[in-house]
Enzyme design. Structure first.
Site, short mmCIF file in Angstrom:
data_model
loop_
_atom_site.label_atom_id
_atom_site.label_comp_id
_atom_site.label_asym_id
_atom_site.label_seq_id
_atom_site.Cartn_x
_atom_site.Cartn_y
_atom_site.Cartn_z
N LYS A 194 6.15 1.61 -111.63
CA LYS A 194 6.77 2.47 -112.25
C LYS A 194 5.93 3.55 -112.73
CE LYS A 194 9.42 -1.12 -112.13
NZ LYS A 194 10.39 -1.52 -111.03
C1 LIG Z 1 11.00 -3.10 -111.21
C2 LIG Z 1 12.19 -3.43 -111.80
C3 LIG Z 1 12.56 -4.66 -112.51
C4 LIG Z 1 11.40 -5.90 -112.55
O1 LIG Z 1 10.21 -5.32 -113.19
P1 LIG Z 1 9.14 -6.41 -113.46
O2 LIG Z 1 8.26 -5.70 -114.41
O3 LIG Z 1 8.22 -6.07 -112.12
O4 LIG Z 1 9.64 -7.63 -113.92
C5 LIG Z 1 13.74 -4.94 -112.99
N1 LIG Z 1 14.87 -3.84 -112.65
C6 LIG Z 1 14.78 -2.78 -111.98
C7 LIG Z 1 15.72 -2.01 -111.82
C8 LIG Z 1 13.31 -2.61 -111.49
O5 LIG Z 1 13.16 -1.42 -110.73
#
Ligand SMILES: *Cc1c(COP(=O)(O)O)cnc(C)c1O
Length: 395
Positions: free
Chosen positions: A191
């Protein structure tokens, strides 16, 4: 033989001595799990997105689980969402015993088509879980209105959308300022800002926030920070089933540094996305992502739709041969083995043709803050060559 790594990765977190120094300070403080750094990170995050409450957790998946639990999703309840998203979105619904109801995405873009939601609402619908896919805000105005008119809470999967903005009541505002009921963020390295792993819940609802804080720490009536700071002996209780979904102070210290970088990171990413747009717009066969007039993406990912005659895997391999790493379009949850049991979910009327086409025909191009303008031009040039060569071969 040694493998040569691609010169241009698809993504890369920006971390340096500032994060090291923050983590070092916490290590030497002797308090390393959820404590003062988590509290400070929550306050700073809440101020940044302008939310009444922000509660840090171990990741976005656990944030989604707590959000769905707080609004009361239980066995047999339906939650309207998309299949064209990371698997965690729907998994969190299943942790509650709920049934994800998958609706298709829009014609232009990778977000939920709000016009398809109403037809899926049943007496069992407990929530709408929308996703700001790839950091591009989904049509919250329409979705929140549907939720309000139907008395159904709206949860935002804002995993990718830290720093994204939406035009709301005439003002540009951050995603995470309460519009729906709860928004959930991720700080995974893929992210825009990262704490290694980490998540955050924002809400205007004090009762939800109280529940998140209880559940993230084993349902413990008195947090250990309070017991530690007390001159009186305190016995804690466990009135409800809880979880260990804590963020550590090590992660929060990193998150606080990352948050100070966020405006610059987003502005750099917006510049690179604009450069891609300019370079790619004269390739008539490519569909580049466009921001609706009411949205400002943080460009967590830059995803382009290929023409039907350009093979996805072949294009990705040819780019990799030039040292450019890419990823295929976002997955479709309903096509995965974990969802092979038809009782685990429901597919909306009209099916998921756009979601499936986006998975098969889109690719994610490299985009990260340290990427140079020249690297964007290099990627765009490579993609242009591929389109032109293939067109010439067909003609
Ligand atoms: C990355 C992501 C998640 C999960 O996030 P984590 O912090 O890895 O649990 C959930 N939803 C979307 C749309 C994502 O891109």
């Amino acid at each position: 033989m040694t493998a040569t790594l691609p010169q241009i990765p698809v993504a890369k977190p920006l971390l340096d001595e500032m994060e090291v120094e923050a983590v070092r300070r916490v290590v030497l403080s002797g308090w390393v799990t959820q404590g003062p750094e988590v509290a400070a990170f929550e306050n700073e995050f809440a101020a940044f997105v302008e939310a009444d409450h922000a509660c840090a957790v171990s990741n976005c998946t656990t944030a989604l689980h707590l959000a769905l639990k707080a609004i009361g999703v239980g066995p047999g309840d339906e939650v309207i969402t998309v299949s064209h998203t990371f698997v965690a979105t729907a998994n969190a619904i299943r942790y509650c015993g709920g049934i994800p109801v998958f609706v298709d995405i829009e014609v232009d873009g990778f977000n939920i088509d709000p016009d398809l939601i109403l037809a899926e609402i049943t007496p069992r619908t407990k929530a709408i879980l929308c996703v700001h896919q790839l950091g591009m805000p989904c049509d919250l105005a329409k979705i929140v209105e549907i939720g309000r008119n139907s008395g159904i809470p709206v949860i935002e999967d804002a995993a990718c959308a830290t720093g994204s903005e939406i035009l709301w009541e005439g003002q540009w505002q951050k995603i995470g300022r309460p519009r729906g009921d709860i928004a959930c963020f991720s700080f995974h390295p893929r992210k825009v800002v990262t704490t290694g792993d980490g998540g955050m819940l924002t809400t205007a609802n004090a009762e939800y926030d109280r529940k998140f804080r209880l559940w993230r720490q084993h349902g413990m009536s008195v947090p250990d920070t309070v017991r530690h700071g007390s001159r009186q002996v305190i016995y804690e209780g466990y009135p409800e089933l809880g979880y260990n979904y804590r963020m550590t102070d090590l992660q929060a210290a990193m998150g606080r540094v990352q948050l100070t970088r966020l405006p610059a990171l987003v502005s750099r990413r917006r510049h690179l996305a604009e450069l891609y747009r300019q370079e790619l717009r004269d390739i008539p066969w490519l569909d580049v992502p466009i921001e609706p007039v009411w949205a400002r993406s943080n460009w967590q990912s830059y995803c382009v739709k290929l023409p039907p005659w350009l093979d996805q895997r072949g294009t990705m391999q040819a780019l990799l041969d030039r040292g450019i790493s890419t990823r295929r379009g976002i997955m479709n949850i309903h096509r995965e083995g974990a969802y092979a049991d038809k009782a685990s979910h429901r597919v909306a009327v009209g099916q998921l043709h756009r979601s499936e086409a986006a998975q098969e025909g889109a690719i994610i191009l490299p985009l990260f803050a340290q990427m140079t303008d020249d690297e964007v031009l290099f990627v765009a040039e490579a993609l242009r060559d591929m389109c032109v060569d293939r067109q010439a071969a067909i003609a």
